[in-house]
Design an enzyme around this catalytic site. Structure first.
Site, mmCIF file in Angstrom:
data_model
loop_
_atom_site.group_PDB
_atom_site.id
_atom_site.type_symbol
_atom_site.label_atom_id
_atom_site.label_comp_id
_atom_site.label_asym_id
_atom_site.label_seq_id
_atom_site.Cartn_x
_atom_site.Cartn_y
_atom_site.Cartn_z
ATOM 1 N N HIS A 1 8.030 0.563 2.482
ATOM 2 C CA HIS A 1 8.731 1.403 3.451
ATOM 3 C C HIS A 1 10.140 1.733 2.964
ATOM 4 C CE1 HIS A 1 6.008 -0.734 6.542
ATOM 5 N NE2 HIS A 1 5.540 0.493 6.412
ATOM 6 N N LYS B 1 -2.394 -1.237 17.759
ATOM 7 C CA LYS B 1 -1.937 -2.453 17.103
ATOM 8 C C LYS B 1 -1.297 -3.396 18.111
ATOM 9 C CE LYS B 1 -0.806 -0.182 12.708
ATOM 10 N NZ LYS B 1 0.278 0.096 11.763
ATOM 11 N N ARG C 1 -0.351 5.473 0.396
ATOM 12 C CA ARG C 1 -0.717 4.451 -0.592
ATOM 13 C C ARG C 1 -2.063 4.741 -1.241
ATOM 14 N NH1 ARG C 1 -1.997 -0.219 1.427
ATOM 15 N NH2 ARG C 1 -2.344 0.644 3.473
ATOM 16 N N SER D 1 2.020 -3.815 5.858
ATOM 17 C CA SER D 1 2.522 -4.726 6.893
ATOM 18 C C SER D 1 1.485 -5.736 7.338
ATOM 19 C CB SER D 1 3.022 -3.926 8.100
ATOM 20 O OG SER D 1 4.152 -3.160 7.760
#
Length: 156
Positions: A17, A41, A90, A127
Site C-alpha cells: 500500500h 470483511k 497485484r 493484508s
C-alpha cells in the site's frame, strides 16, 4: 490540482500500500488515503489504530492525508473534491475485480481509476496474510512500513 483517493480497509496498511501511494504521488498533487468500511470483511484492527499508523507512515509528506468514510467511494470522492481513484493491482484476479468496480464508478460518477501494478517484491503481500501472521503471534514487520509497530499482544 489533481487529487486521487486511495480507498481501502487497510487492515493493516502494508508495504505494498505504501509503495502504491508513494508512486501515485508522481502522478497526483495529493493522495487522500480513505479508510473505509467493507461489509464483506470483518475488521481485525480498530479503525483509529489503522488511521494512526497510516498517518505515521506519511507524517513528513503533506501531500498525503488520511480520512475515514462510509458508503460509496465515489460519493466520498465527490464530497472531498477528488479527481481520480487510485488502486493497486497485484494479480490478474485483482485486475478483473478492480476493472469491474472502475467501470461502475466511471458510469456512476465520471471518475477515472488509475491502476498501478505492484512492484514484484510486493506482489505476494496482502493484508489478509499479514493479519494471519499477527493473529498467530508471528513477526509481520517485514510486510509493514517501518513506521508501523504493532503491539501483537494488544490484539490477541
Amino acid at each position: 490540482m489533481k487529487t486521487a483517493i486511495f480507498p481501502g480497509s487497510f487492515d493493516p496498511f502494508t508495504v505494498g500500500h505504501e509503495d502504491v501511494v508513494r508512486r501515485g504521488l508522481s502522478l497526483f498533487d495529493k493522495v487522500i488515503i480513505a479508510v473505509g468500511y467493507n461489509s464483506n470483511k470483518k475488521d481485525f484492527f480498530p479503525l483509529e489504530d489503522r488511521m494512526m499508523w497510516i498517518r505515521d507512515v506519511f507524517e513528513d509528506d503533506n501531500r498525503v492525508s488520511v480520512e475515514k468514510y462510509e458508503g460509496l467511494t465515489v460519493d466520498f470522492a465527490k464530497e472531498i473534491g477528488c479527481t481520480h481513484i487510485l488502486r493497486g493491482i497485484r494479480t490478474a484476479a485483482d485486475f478483473e475485480y478492480e476493472r469491474a468496480i472502475a467501470q461502475v464508478n466511471k458510469t456512476m460518477s465520471g471518475f477515472d481509476s488509475v491502476f498501478l501494478l505492484t512492484t514484484p517484491e510486493h506482489t505476494p503481500v496482502n493484508s489478509s496474510i499479514v493479519r494471519d501472521i499477527v493473529k498467530h503471534g508471528g513477526d509481520a514487520g517485514q510486510f509493514l512500513p517501518k513506521a508501523i509497530q504493532i503491539n501483537i499482544q494488544k490484539y490477541l
